[in-house]
Design an enzyme around this catalytic site. Structure first.
Site, PDB file in Angstrom:
ATOM      1  N   THR A   1       0.663  -1.251   0.065  1.00 56.33           N
ATOM      2  CA  THR A   1      -0.046   0.161  -0.187  1.00 56.33           C
ATOM      3  C   THR A   1       0.942   1.345  -0.013  1.00 56.33           C
ATOM      4  O   THR A   1       0.458   2.413  -0.526  1.00 56.33           O
ATOM      5  CB  THR A   1      -0.906  -0.092   1.303  1.00 56.33           C
ATOM      6  OG1 THR A   1      -0.160  -0.291   2.236  1.00 56.33           O
ATOM      7  CG2 THR A   1      -2.042  -0.911   1.380  1.00 56.33           C
ATOM      8  N   ASN A  46       1.602 -12.596  -0.324  1.00 50.63           N
ATOM      9  CA  ASN A  46       2.061 -12.521   1.105  1.00 50.63           C
ATOM     10  C   ASN A  46       1.388 -11.518   1.810  1.00 50.63           C
ATOM     11  O   ASN A  46       1.544 -11.504   3.137  1.00 50.63           O
ATOM     12  CB  ASN A  46       3.560 -12.235   0.758  1.00 50.63           C
ATOM     13  CG  ASN A  46       4.161 -11.739   1.967  1.00 50.63           C
ATOM     14  OD1 ASN A  46       4.492 -12.690   2.855  1.00 50.63           O
ATOM     15  ND2 ASN A  46       4.792 -10.500   2.116  1.00 50.63           N
ATOM     16  N   SER A  91      -0.492 -19.162   7.377  1.00 46.70           N
ATOM     17  CA  SER A  91       0.108 -18.938   8.806  1.00 46.70           C
ATOM     18  C   SER A  91      -0.188 -20.042   9.786  1.00 46.70           C
ATOM     19  O   SER A  91      -1.101 -20.911   9.329  1.00 46.70           O
ATOM     20  CB  SER A  91      -0.537 -17.935   9.546  1.00 46.70           C
ATOM     21  OG  SER A  91      -0.294 -18.000  11.067  1.00 46.70           O
ATOM     22  N   TYR A  99      -8.410 -13.882  11.535  1.00 49.63           N
ATOM     23  CA  TYR A  99      -7.080 -14.175  10.904  1.00 49.63           C
ATOM     24  C   TYR A  99      -6.726 -15.816  10.636  1.00 49.63           C
ATOM     25  O   TYR A  99      -6.573 -16.109   9.669  1.00 49.63           O
ATOM     26  CB  TYR A  99      -5.866 -13.440  11.770  1.00 49.63           C
ATOM     27  CG  TYR A  99      -4.519 -13.871  11.104  1.00 49.63           C
ATOM     28  CD1 TYR A  99      -4.363 -12.942  10.076  1.00 49.63           C
ATOM     29  CD2 TYR A  99      -3.315 -14.385  11.624  1.00 49.63           C
ATOM     30  CE1 TYR A  99      -2.811 -12.882   9.392  1.00 49.63           C
ATOM     31  CE2 TYR A  99      -2.299 -14.670  11.099  1.00 49.63           C
ATOM     32  CZ  TYR A  99      -2.046 -13.658  10.031  1.00 49.63           C
ATOM     33  OH  TYR A  99      -0.651 -13.819   9.356  1.00 49.63           O
ATOM     34  N   ALA A 100      -7.005 -16.426  11.879  1.00 49.60           N
ATOM     35  CA  ALA A 100      -6.853 -18.065  11.569  1.00 49.60           C
ATOM     36  C   ALA A 100      -7.982 -18.572  10.551  1.00 49.60           C
ATOM     37  O   ALA A 100      -7.524 -19.324   9.765  1.00 49.60           O
ATOM     38  CB  ALA A 100      -7.108 -18.712  12.922  1.00 49.60           C
ATOM     39  N   ALA A 101      -9.186 -17.980  10.365  1.00 47.44           N
ATOM     40  CA  ALA A 101     -10.108 -18.328   9.451  1.00 47.44           C
ATOM     41  C   ALA A 101      -9.615 -18.152   8.014  1.00 47.44           C
ATOM     42  O   ALA A 101      -9.826 -18.883   7.124  1.00 47.44           O
ATOM     43  CB  ALA A 101     -11.697 -17.683   9.766  1.00 47.44           C
ATOM     44  N   ALA A 102      -9.247 -16.753   7.901  1.00 52.27           N
ATOM     45  CA  ALA A 102      -8.558 -16.379   6.554  1.00 52.27           C
ATOM     46  C   ALA A 102      -7.593 -17.176   6.119  1.00 52.27           C
ATOM     47  O   ALA A 102      -7.447 -17.745   4.983  1.00 52.27           O
ATOM     48  CB  ALA A 102      -8.069 -14.911   6.874  1.00 52.27           C
ATOM     49  N   LYS A 103      -6.521 -17.752   7.334  1.00 46.43           N
ATOM     50  CA  LYS A 103      -5.230 -18.450   6.718  1.00 46.43           C
ATOM     51  C   LYS A 103      -5.729 -19.954   6.578  1.00 46.43           C
ATOM     52  O   LYS A 103      -5.235 -20.551   5.753  1.00 46.43           O
ATOM     53  CB  LYS A 103      -4.394 -18.449   7.789  1.00 46.43           C
ATOM     54  CG  LYS A 103      -3.738 -16.898   7.952  1.00 46.43           C
ATOM     55  CD  LYS A 103      -3.211 -16.300   6.584  1.00 46.43           C
ATOM     56  CE  LYS A 103      -2.438 -15.192   6.681  1.00 46.43           C
ATOM     57  NZ  LYS A 103      -1.918 -14.524   5.577  1.00 46.43           N
ATOM     58  N   ILE A 120       7.165 -14.981  13.566  1.00 47.26           N
ATOM     59  CA  ILE A 120       8.318 -14.504  12.995  1.00 47.26           C
ATOM     60  C   ILE A 120       8.288 -13.064  13.538  1.00 47.26           C
ATOM     61  O   ILE A 120       7.400 -12.239  13.540  1.00 47.26           O
ATOM     62  CB  ILE A 120       7.925 -14.031  11.197  1.00 47.26           C
ATOM     63  CG1 ILE A 120       7.660 -15.810  10.571  1.00 47.26           C
ATOM     64  CG2 ILE A 120       9.346 -13.741  10.780  1.00 47.26           C
ATOM     65  CD1 ILE A 120       8.832 -16.693  10.700  1.00 47.26           C
TER      66      ILE A 120
END
Lengths: 251, 79
Positions: A38, A93, A145, A158-162, A191
């Site tokens: 962005t 990414n 992830s 986030y976990a659902a998306a990954k 990381i």
């Protein structure tokens, strides 16, 4: 082995910690790399830094806000225009987090993370696949992830998306396999980046205690895995999830 | 043969890499011309692009032969 000369790669989130190391590694293997993110100024700094060692003509900057569906749809075409050749490698990414416990999670927290971390990668895959299928060649590498596999308190979105990204990748791998296009997922563990710097020290200590290799990952720990999956040598690997997490989870 | 039929035939030959003589009106993309499901999707997308028409999913499913494609596009163009 693993040379990428003459190939064009698009890396989203290239201004972030992991993304810039991915861009650097692909470039070092001879690829032409289009950096997206962005923040144009940061992307240009990253490109200048990578190009300082030579090969600056193989670096291009193509900013895009992936929360905007139209911008995501248009990114592949504009990256190819900048590079002057079709994409051989797509690295999804880019990602963001909006962490909070589910009972406090707003619709907007959910939607924004799903939009940027799952819908946008799908849009980019869809756009790039058209050309790759026709050319009978291509590499798609999605950066998911470890939490997409293990789950994580405070990261339902986030976990659902990954996790969605992993399922999407397996489906695309089945659709595109007959055309020599591979689709793989890398699932990084914890990381050291701006995204994890915000975690409290006590939580970080606990995290490291659960990692057999005894340290947080560095941004550069992910890039070699991307290089491998992008290479011709990885031609018989598709639909895989490569866990790069210091042994924290061994699914 | 109409202009549309000619163009459809050309696209089929190009995309499936088959001999022009095999692309008869009754030829089935999958059974006679060796297309797989992905080929048929790519063909439909090529038709959409070449003729500037939109072929919705349910219509695309019914386009299984060369004639199906020609008829559908001719109807869209006439409308």
């Amino acid at each position: 082995m693993f040379r990428l000369d003459g190939k064009v790669a698009l890396v989203t989130g290239a201004s972030g910690g992991i993304g810039r190391e991915i861009a650097r590694a692909l470039h070092a293997q001879g690829a032409t790399v289009v950096l997206s993110g962005t923040r144009q100024a940061v992307l240009e700094e990253v490109a200048a830094d990578i190009g300082a060692q030579g090969g600056a003509e193989r670096l291009h900057v193509c900013p895009a806000d992936l929360s905007d569906a139209a911008a995501a749809d248009a990114l592949v075409a504009s990256a190819e225009e900048k590079a002057g050749a079709p994409l051989a490698i797509l690295v999804n990414n880019a990602g963001l987090t909006r962490d909070t416990l589910a009972i406090r999670m707003k619709d907007d927290d959910w939607n924004r993370v799903l939009d940027v971390d799952l819908a946008a990668p799908f849009r980019l895959c869809r756009a790039v696949l058209k050309g790759m299928l026709r050319r009978r060649a291509g590499r798609i590498i999605n950066i998911a992830s470890v939490v997409g596999v293990t789950g994580n308190a405070g990261q339902a979105n986030y976990a659902a998306a990954k996790a969605g990204m992993i399922g999407m990748g397996k489906s695309l791998a089945q659709e595109a396999g007959a055309r020599g296009v591979t689709v793989n997922t890398i699932a990084p563990g914890f990381i050291q980046t701006a995204m994890t710097d915000v975690l409290p020290d006590a939580q970080k200590e606990k995290l490291v205690g659960a990692i057999p290799l005894g340290r947080m990952g560095q941004p550069g720990d992910i890039a070699p895995a991307v290089v491998y999956l992008a290479s011709d040598e990885a031609g018989w690997v598709t639909g895989a999830t490569l866990h790069v997490n210091g042994g924290m989870a061994m699914p | 043969m109409s202009e549309i039929a000619d163009k459809v035939k050309k696209i089929v030959v190009e995309h499936l890499g088959v001999d022009e003589s095999k692309v008869t009106p009754d030829a089935s993309f999958i059974d006679d011309l060796g297309a797989d499901s992905l080929d048929t999707v790519e063909l439909v997308m090529a038709f959409e692009e070449a003729f500037s028409v939109e072929i919705p999913e349910d219509a695309a499913e019914k386009i299984t032969t060369v004639k199906d494609a020609i008829d559908y596009i001719e109807k869209q163009k006439a409308a």
